[in-house]
Structure formats: structure tokens, C-alpha cells
Design a protein around this motif. Structure first.
Motif, mmCIF file in Angstrom:
data_model
loop_
_atom_site.group_PDB
_atom_site.id
_atom_site.type_symbol
_atom_site.label_atom_id
_atom_site.label_comp_id
_atom_site.label_asym_id
_atom_site.label_seq_id
_atom_site.Cartn_x
_atom_site.Cartn_y
_atom_site.Cartn_z
ATOM 1 N N GLU A 127 1.072 -0.988 0.001
ATOM 2 C CA GLU A 127 -0.022 -0.075 -0.067
ATOM 3 C C GLU A 127 0.926 1.140 0.177
ATOM 4 O O GLU A 127 1.776 1.458 0.877
ATOM 5 C CB GLU A 127 -0.846 -0.172 1.191
ATOM 6 N N PHE A 128 0.527 2.156 -1.046
ATOM 7 C CA PHE A 128 1.383 3.271 -1.193
ATOM 8 C C PHE A 128 0.789 4.194 -0.114
ATOM 9 O O PHE A 128 -0.326 4.611 -0.008
ATOM 10 C CB PHE A 128 1.414 3.900 -2.468
ATOM 11 N N GLU A 129 1.610 5.055 0.738
ATOM 12 C CA GLU A 129 1.312 6.031 1.486
ATOM 13 C C GLU A 129 1.332 7.309 0.901
ATOM 14 O O GLU A 129 1.862 7.683 -0.254
ATOM 15 C CB GLU A 129 2.223 6.116 2.819
ATOM 16 N N GLU A 130 0.855 8.389 1.484
ATOM 17 C CA GLU A 130 0.641 9.842 0.915
ATOM 18 C C GLU A 130 1.993 10.344 0.859
ATOM 19 O O GLU A 130 2.388 10.751 -0.206
ATOM 20 C CB GLU A 130 -0.150 10.684 1.839
ATOM 21 N N PHE A 131 2.765 10.098 1.805
ATOM 22 C CA PHE A 131 4.071 10.748 2.085
ATOM 23 C C PHE A 131 5.226 9.661 1.882
ATOM 24 O O PHE A 131 4.945 8.562 2.431
ATOM 25 C CB PHE A 131 4.601 11.521 3.450
ATOM 26 N N TYR A 170 6.125 6.480 -8.768
ATOM 27 C CA TYR A 170 6.150 5.047 -8.512
ATOM 28 C C TYR A 170 4.827 4.605 -8.005
ATOM 29 O O TYR A 170 4.321 3.412 -8.309
ATOM 30 C CB TYR A 170 6.913 4.717 -7.185
ATOM 31 N N ARG A 171 3.936 5.332 -7.499
ATOM 32 C CA ARG A 171 2.745 5.118 -6.966
ATOM 33 C C ARG A 171 1.786 5.105 -8.083
ATOM 34 O O ARG A 171 0.926 4.429 -8.080
ATOM 35 C CB ARG A 171 2.283 6.184 -5.951
ATOM 36 N N GLU A 172 1.768 6.201 -9.056
ATOM 37 C CA GLU A 172 0.867 6.288 -10.116
ATOM 38 C C GLU A 172 1.181 4.672 -11.152
ATOM 39 O O GLU A 172 -0.073 4.446 -11.610
ATOM 40 C CB GLU A 172 1.348 7.497 -10.976
ATOM 41 N N ARG A 173 2.067 4.240 -11.185
ATOM 42 C CA ARG A 173 2.453 3.182 -12.056
ATOM 43 C C ARG A 173 2.410 1.782 -11.030
ATOM 44 O O ARG A 173 2.367 0.870 -11.647
ATOM 45 C CB ARG A 173 3.923 3.100 -12.577
ATOM 46 N N ASP A 174 2.048 1.970 -9.638
ATOM 47 C CA ASP A 174 2.055 0.839 -8.826
ATOM 48 C C ASP A 174 3.231 -0.025 -9.049
ATOM 49 O O ASP A 174 3.032 -1.027 -9.187
ATOM 50 C CB ASP A 174 0.664 -0.036 -9.356
ATOM 51 N N ASN A 228 4.017 -3.408 -6.453
ATOM 52 C CA ASN A 228 3.361 -4.386 -7.063
ATOM 53 C C ASN A 228 3.510 -4.902 -8.177
ATOM 54 O O ASN A 228 3.639 -6.248 -8.534
ATOM 55 C CB ASN A 228 1.842 -4.095 -6.651
ATOM 56 N N LEU A 229 4.072 -4.041 -9.159
ATOM 57 C CA LEU A 229 4.233 -4.514 -10.580
ATOM 58 C C LEU A 229 5.704 -5.349 -10.578
ATOM 59 O O LEU A 229 5.742 -6.455 -11.094
ATOM 60 C CB LEU A 229 4.457 -3.340 -11.625
ATOM 61 N N SER A 230 6.457 -5.013 -9.701
ATOM 62 C CA SER A 230 8.045 -5.433 -9.655
ATOM 63 C C SER A 230 7.640 -6.867 -8.813
ATOM 64 O O SER A 230 8.759 -7.354 -8.921
ATOM 65 C CB SER A 230 8.969 -4.486 -8.903
ATOM 66 N N THR A 231 6.713 -7.083 -8.084
ATOM 67 C CA THR A 231 6.638 -8.291 -7.385
ATOM 68 C C THR A 231 5.874 -9.357 -8.249
ATOM 69 O O THR A 231 6.038 -10.333 -8.065
ATOM 70 C CB THR A 231 5.692 -7.916 -5.973
ATOM 71 N N LYS A 243 9.062 -2.115 -19.953
ATOM 72 C CA LYS A 243 8.721 -0.756 -20.727
ATOM 73 C C LYS A 243 8.511 0.262 -19.330
ATOM 74 O O LYS A 243 8.808 1.414 -19.575
ATOM 75 C CB LYS A 243 7.509 -0.764 -21.450
ATOM 76 N N GLN A 244 7.961 -0.025 -18.474
ATOM 77 C CA GLN A 244 7.712 1.011 -17.312
ATOM 78 C C GLN A 244 9.128 1.296 -16.704
ATOM 79 O O GLN A 244 9.309 2.307 -16.132
ATOM 80 C CB GLN A 244 6.733 0.089 -16.141
ATOM 81 N N GLU A 245 9.927 0.184 -16.692
ATOM 82 C CA GLU A 245 11.295 0.341 -15.976
ATOM 83 C C GLU A 245 12.034 1.472 -17.031
ATOM 84 O O GLU A 245 12.830 2.553 -16.470
ATOM 85 C CB GLU A 245 12.105 -0.862 -15.979
ATOM 86 N N GLU A 246 11.915 1.324 -18.346
ATOM 87 C CA GLU A 246 12.399 2.315 -19.157
ATOM 88 C C GLU A 246 11.979 3.566 -19.074
ATOM 89 O O GLU A 246 12.470 4.684 -18.971
ATOM 90 C CB GLU A 246 12.220 1.640 -20.507
ATOM 91 N N GLU A 247 10.574 3.798 -19.119
ATOM 92 C CA GLU A 247 9.816 5.071 -18.860
ATOM 93 C C GLU A 247 10.363 5.780 -17.701
ATOM 94 O O GLU A 247 10.657 7.063 -17.655
ATOM 95 C CB GLU A 247 8.467 4.868 -18.923
ATOM 96 N N LEU A 248 10.540 5.016 -16.485
ATOM 97 C CA LEU A 248 11.055 5.828 -15.206
ATOM 98 C C LEU A 248 12.529 6.269 -15.558
ATOM 99 O O LEU A 248 12.572 7.368 -14.829
ATOM 100 C CB LEU A 248 10.703 4.692 -13.998
ATOM 101 N N GLU A 249 13.333 5.545 -16.165
ATOM 102 C CA GLU A 249 14.547 5.772 -16.317
ATOM 103 C C GLU A 249 14.623 7.209 -17.329
ATOM 104 O O GLU A 249 15.665 7.973 -17.006
ATOM 105 C CB GLU A 249 15.256 4.749 -16.706
#
Length: 746
Positions: A542-546, A635-639, A642-645, A712-718
Motif C-alpha cells: 500500500e502506497f502512503e501519501e508521503f 512509483y505510486r501512479e504506476r503501482d 506491486n508490478l515488480s512483485t 517498458k515501465q522501467e524504461e519510462e521511469l529511467e
């Protein structure tokens, strides 16, 4: 080179008479005249002293004031305290000579428990200071000569003999470096002793690592006794090589093997080399990206048979697996009940291999009872020999690449020494680095006797004290509505001292670990493996606000001289070894406070991380809290957590055996496929995302659409946040983007 540990003289000058203090000074002067280094420690109390002093002394002399021998309760208490101190020294150093120095010392006035632990008593006025000094020097010299184990002793003797060499290496004991300015700098940095000890296998006096002869063999036998093994072999190419030696000595092409899916890539390389058919034992994971244990059920005969029945590459469904290999402990510190696994699989598989790269310390402390591969006083397996491969350079005191292979044969012996030696020769350099061999020798000797238990006990205590300190700070700051870091693990409780083993056992339903499939009493967390968590993500994903992503904290710490073992999305992994001290972890906590201040004040990166900002100028003007917030939002927007798990939770289709896939590489039947076109293709390489550094797909497996999405998500974040997007080993950067070598299918 003469060994020169100091003689340590411990005197409470507030209690000694002027005459006795003068006698002590005369002894110190006599020792120094003879060239013996002396540390004269003036303590407020004769029972106080440094642990380092007691370990690194060639002789310890306790000065006993006459008043401590006077009748009465106070005097008795002083002698009891001295007895306790001497016994605590013996718990860490059973061999250092200890003398009592005083006036009118007699056995009649000294406790028997004290007399049993010392070398002798010295009356301050009976012999001359020079005679007493020579007595102490002789005892110190004999003690130091017995300290060094066989190979290290032989190597020091050879290096000190100043013999001319006409063999490789070509620097000839370092003299070649002195013929060049840059070489002279190299010589000055590493020093002549190391370069003189860099020799080749032509030196017969040192024995042969490849032939297990001479002082090398003697040291290996000595280390085997220390670690409780039947046989032990030093390896100078790291545990990656140790693993391949074990496998090549046991596994043949077409053999079925049971393998931890969380295994090190060297095990996968061994599968490729041997041509084995792998059956994977699948671990659980929590949503914070921490890899958990393999469930107990995976080791059952029924589960193994079901996997054999379902595997299309196994034609004989009655086959018995040739080898089982599990990672013990995992990178994150999960340790299995090895005694239970030995009992479950004895006779069900040909041999048991525990990859204990991260657990060489377990044999030396009761805390790890039953939780490591080879225990001297445990029940021997009946039919399946037990192997362990250990990186003594990870948690013990070996140099980098120092490793060892341990064997405990079954009651029905199966070890084939000639075949093992051929595998050893196949993977070991014919020019081993002798300093690494010496460090294998010395790191084993350091663990012999009570010293090993003391070293591991101290490391455990430092680790739990760090955890407790972090917990206290977190509780205090939480009361003030402020943030702080967490430490993944159980509540270690308010008590002091060593941890309670029961607290560290993984139990079903315990909130702290976040694993959904845990067996009671089967696994525990090693306290020495410390996962520091940052705000932003719970163990349930679960992603937190901060939030403060882990890579940002890692970059900050590296800028300020703190380098961690590995980094997760919202975590850092810290390794507490036998070398960690209170000063080191307290300094880390101070640096974490400074990072917290930088975040709270939103200091620009060019001010709080100037070197990082200079290398990545796009961040220079950015406040560090602003950058943390942007990273966290991405990170939170792309979840992303959980994606990397999730990418690890689907077992890929094995289209070819790993060995077959490797053959296509060597014959050139591969092509580089763009990431967008990977779905359904068979990889010819390991794809290993960092974090967590565990292979996602193995050569011969089909790449699923979910893997493509992750890449692709990894590439976009980089692209959005250079330096913070993670990376996957196995990808090839090309002019048109990233590709993966895949097998050309007919």
C-alpha cells in the motif's frame, strides 16, 4: 617480519602503593629496553579495559594491589571481579598468557577459579625487572608463534626469507613496480609484504591449492574441524565458483535437480553448464519486494513428484532428483530449518546443497542451532551427503573472493574425491592469489574455539542494538507527528542483551513480515541482515501519501561516505558482519538524522548532494523533498512496487532446457529483439531486474506480456528520472533502443 602485539599491563593507580607503581614502571622500562611494545593502561578500576586490548595482546599483566588481598568482604569482592574479568578474557581469547603482578602474591590468597585461568604470578620484588621482562617476552613470543594457522605461517616465512624468485608473477615480489612512477605509487599503497607474498604455485614449501597438499591441506583440515565438516576446501574465485565445482562433481546432463527459484545466478550457470533439468521450488514474496521462504510443502515427496510428472522434459517419471539446492540464507536474511530439510529429503535426492554464501557465521552460535547445513554434533544423514558453499568474505574476515566448500558425507558414503578434484581443477585458476588463500586460512582460524562464538555474539548484539535504537527514535518522533525510518523485522522488545531466538521465527499471520504462506517453525530472520525501510510503502504494497524512495536515500548516503549492500524501492539492505562496531552504526544513525533534516528543510540537491548534482545537473536546483515527492508519485501512479512483485509470481513456460538455450548462444542462433516485440519469445540470457537482483526469466523460457510491461515501465521511469528507474541485466542497449538476445525459432 616479527610479530609485535603489545604486552598489556593493567593497573589501577588509585589503589596501588607508590612502591608497587614504581615496580610496574621498572617492568615497563625493561620491556621497552628489550624492544617489546607495551601498553600501560591506567584504569579507574582494574576490572575495566578494552575488548580490543584483551584480544590483541601478546600477554596481559594485571597489577594486584596488596589491599585487594587483605581479608574482608571488600577484598573478596575485588578478587571475584578480577576472576570474572579473567574468565571473560578467556571467553574471547583462550590462549593469551595472563600474569598477576603484585606484592606477596600466593596461591593461598587467590581463588582457585582465578589460578586455573592464568599462566602464573609475579612478585614485584623477588626477581629483577629484566628477568621478569625476559620471562614475559618468551611467553609472548611463544603465544604469537602459535596464533598463525599453517598456510599463513608458511606464507609469512617465505615472504620474509627474501629469496630471489625466477618464477611468475612478473613483478618479482614488487620490484618491477619500483621501475615506474605509477608502479611506485602502487607499491607504496599495497606495501612490500603483500607483494612479496604474491607468488605462484612453483613454491613447493607452501603446498598446492589445486592438489590440496602441504600447508594448504593442513589448513583445510584444520578449518574443517572448526566448521564441523568432514572435508573443507578453500576456493579463491568466490562462491560462484564453489557452486559450480559442487554441481560439476555431482550433476550430469539430463539429471533432474531441485532448485530454489530465488537462487544466485551461479546456480543457473551451473544448470546451463551441466545440462541438468531444473525443477523450481518457488518462494513467497511480500509486497514491499522482500523475498520470503519456500513453503514447507514444496519440499514434500508429493509436491516434488507432481512437478516431475508435469515436466515435459522428464521422460522417466520415477527418476530421483540428483541434487537439491536452496539459498541459505536469502539475500534478505530468511533462514530455513536445515535440520528439518535434511531429514525430509535424506535419500529422496542424491545430494543436498545449501548455498550459504550469506551464512558462514551460523556454525558458531547457539542462536542458529538447526538453521544451517553442517552441524558437528547433529545427526548425520543416512544416504544423501550434505554440501555447503560459503562466502567467508561476506560476513567473516576473508578477502573478496574468499570462499570455501564444506562436505559432510552420509552414513553410506558417496563422496568421490577423484571426481570432485577434477571439477575443482576445471573451475579453479592455476594461478590462485595467495593472499586470498591466506585469508581463507585466517578467517577460519579466527572462528576456532570460543573466539568464534564471541565474534558472532558481538555481531548479533550490535545488530539488535541498532534495531532497538532505530525503534526508540521512531517511537519518539511518531509521538511528535514526525517521520522516521523503519527496520523490517519483529519487535525486538525493550530488553537488553542478545536476541531471543523465538522472536525471530516467521509465524503465520504475524503482521511484520507481510508473507501470506509461512510455516510455523520452519524459517526465521537472521538479525544480522538489516532491511532499513523508508516512508511510502507498507509490507502489503500500500502506497502512503508521503514517501521517500530508497534509491534517493542510497544516493545521499553514498555521497556522504555510507555505502549499503543493496537498495529496494523503499528499502536499503545493511549487512552487520563481525567487523561492525558501535561507532559505525551510531554514525549511520547520525547521517540518517542529517538526511531527515535535508528532507524537512527541502535543501537543494546542489547543496546537500553536490557531487550527485554535478553529475546530473537536471536535479541541481531541485529541492531534495521535491524530488522525493515526484519520484514517489511516479512509483505510486504506476503501482511500481506491486508490478515488480507480480512479475515473479507467474512461473514462465520452459520451452528449452537452460543448457540447450546456451548452446544456441554459442552457435549464433540468436537475434536481438526489441522490448516491444519480446512477448512470446524465448530468451537466451538471464533477465535480472535490480532491485531485487534475482533472475526473472532463465535461458530457454518464454517471455510473458507482463514481463514486457515491466521492462517498458522501467524504461519510462529511467527516461523521466535518470538514475532512479532501476535496471535489468540482460538487456542490450542499441541505436534503436533496448533489446534482448532471443533464440531464433524455426
Amino acid at each position: 617480519m616479527t610479530l609485535t602485539f603489545p604486552v598489556s599491563i593493567i593497573e589501577d593507580r588509585s589503589r596501588t602503593s607508590a612502591a608497587l607503581s614504581a615496580a610496574v614502571r621498572s617492568l615497563v622500562e625493561a620491556l621497552e629496553r628489550h624492544g617489546t611494545p607495551t601498553e600501560h593502561l591506567d584504569t579507574p578500576s582494574a576490572i575495566q579495559g578494552s575488548s580490543r586490548l584483551f584480544i590483541q595482546s601478546s600477554t596481559i599483566v594485571f597489577v594486584i594491589p596488596q589491599r585487594d588481598l587483605a581479608p574482608g568482604a571488600a577484598a573478596d569482592d575485588r578478587l571475584d571481579e578480577l576472576t570474572e574479568l579473567v574468565q571473560s578474557v578467556r571467553a574471547k581469547n583462550p590462549y593469551v598468557p595472563i600474569y598477576l603482578f603484585g606484592e606477596l602474591l600466593t596461591a593461598r590468597r587467590l581463588p582457585d577459579d582465578l589460578l586455573a585461568e592464568i599462566e602464573g604470578v609475579i612478585n614485584a620484588y623477588e626477581d629483577t625487572p629484566d628477568f621478569v621482562a625476559r620471562t614475559i617476552e618468551r611467553q609472548a613470543r611463544e603465544h604469537l608463534e602459535t596464533l598463525t594457522p599453517p598456510f599463513f605461517r608458511a606464507l609469512m616465512k617465505y615472504a620474509n626469507d627474501a629469496a630471489y624468485s625466477w618464477h611468475c608473477p612478473g613483478h618479482n615480489g614488487g620490484t618491477a613496480f619500483l621501475k615506474s612512477p605509477v608502479g611506485s605509487i602502487f607499491h607504496g599503497f599495497f606495501g612490500e609484504p603483500m607483494l612479496r607474498a604474491d607468488v605462484c604455485s612453483s613454491v613447493e614449501d607452501l603446498g598446492q591449492l589445486l592438489g590440496h597438499s602441504g600447508p594448504v591441506a593442513e589448513s583445510e583440515r584444520r578449518a574443517a574441524r572448526t566448521f564441523g565438516a568432514d572435508r573443507l576446501f578453500f576456493v579463491t574465485n568466490g562462491t560462484s565458483t564453489s557452486n559450480k565445482i559442487i554441481w560439476n562433481s555431482i550433476v550430469a546432463e539430463g539429471d533432474v535437480v531441485l532448485v530454489d527459484r530465488n537462487c544466485h545466478k551461479s546456480i543457473l550457470h551451473a544448470i546451463m553448464i551441466t545440462g541438468a533439468i531444473p525443477i523450481y521450488l518457488n518462494p513467497t514474496r511480500n509486497r514491499a519486494g522482500i523475498i520470503g521462504p519456500i513453503p514447507r510443502s514444496e519440499f514434500s515427496r508429493e509436491s516434488i513428484q507432481a512437478k516431475i510428472d508435469a515436466n515435459p522434459f522428464i521422460t522417466d517419471k520415477s527418476v530421483k532428483p540428483r541434487l537439491m539446492c536452496i539459498t541459505q540464507s536469502t539475500y534478505d536474511g530468511i533462514v530455513y530449518n536445515a535440520a528439518e530439510i535434511r531429514e525430509m529429503l535424506d535419500g529422496e535426492v542424491g545430494a543436498l546443497h545449501f548455498d550459504e554464501a550469506w551464512l558462514p557465521h551460523a556454525a558458531f552460535h547457539e542462536f542458529y542451532r538447526d538453521m544451517h547445513a553442517i552441524e558437528q554434533d547433529s545427526k548425520r544423514t543416512m544416504r544423501s551427503p550434505v554440501y555447503a558453499s560459503q562466502s567467508t568474505h561476506k560476513l567473516l574476515a576473508g578477502l573478496s573472493q574468499a570462499s570455501q566448500i564444506l562436505l559432510r558425507d552420509a552414513e553410506e558414503p558417496t563422496f568421490r574425491e577423484s571426481i570432485f578434484n577434477e571439477a575443482f581443477l576445471m573451475h579453479t585458476s592455476t594461478s590462485p592469489q595467495y593472499a586470498i588463500i591466506a585469508s581463507c586460512d585466517v578467517s577460519a582460524e579466527m572462528m576456532a574455539g570460543p573466539g568464534g562464538e564471541a565474534l558472532v555474539g558481538d555481531a548479533l548484539l550490535e545488530a539488535v542494538e541498532f534495531r532497538r535504537a532505530m525503534g526508540r527514535i521512531q517511537a519518539e518522533l511518531t509521538r511528535q507527528d514526525q517521520w522516521w525510518f523503519g527496520v523490517w523485522g519483529p519487535e525486538s522488545g525493550p530488553h537488553d542483551g542478545l536476541p531471543d531466538r523465538a522472536e525471530w521465527s516467521l509465524t503465520p499471520g504475524a503482521a511484520w513480515h507481510g508473507f501470506h504462506n509461512v510455516d510455523d517453525g520452519f524459517t526465521m530472520l537472521d538479525p544480522l541482515k538489516v532491511t532499513l525501510t523508508t516512508p511510502g510503502l507498507t509490507v502489503n504494497g500500500e502506497f502512503e501519501e508521503f514517501g521517500i524512495p530508497g534509491p534517493l536515500l542510497t544516493a545521499y548516503l553514498a555521497e556522504h561516505g555510507v555505502v549499503v549492500e543493496k537498495t529496494g524501492l523503499y528499502s536499503l539492505f545493511l549487512l552487520f558482519t563481525i567487523g561492525v562496531t558501535k561507532g559505525r552504526w551510531n554514525s549511520l544513525i547520525a547521517e540518517l538524522h542529517r538526511f531527515k533534516h535535508a528532507i524537512d528543510a527541502n535543501i537543494p540537491l546542489e547543496d546537500c548532494m553536490p557531487r550527485f548534482a554535478a553529475s546530473r545537473p537536471q536535479y541541481a536546483q531541485e529541492g531534495i523533498a521535491d524530488l522525493a515527492a515526484k519520484l514517489h508519485a511516479a512509483y505510486r501512479e504506476r503501482d511500481y512496487a506491486n508490478l515488480s512483485t507480480d512479475i515473479y509470481l507467474r512461473e514462465p513456460e520452459m520451452a528449452l532446457l537452460p543448457g540447450q538455450a546456451w548452446n544456441t548462444m554459442t552457435t549464433g542462433k540468436v537475434e536481438n529483439v526489441p522490448v516491444d516485440e519480446l512477448a512470446g519469445r524465448i530468451t537466451s540470457v538471464l533477465l535480472t531486474p535490480y532491485p531485487p537482483g534475482i533472475p526473472l526469466v532463465v535461458p530457454g523460457e518464454r517471455i510473458g506480456a507482463h514481463v514486457v510491461n515491466y521492462l517498458k515501465q522501467e524504461e519510462e521511469l529511467e527516461r523521466l528520472f535518470p538514475g532512479f528507474g532501476g535496471h535489468t541485466h540482460g538487456l542490450v542497449d542499441g541505436p534503436n533502443g533496448r533489446t534482448v538476445p532471443c533464440i531464433v525459432e524455426d
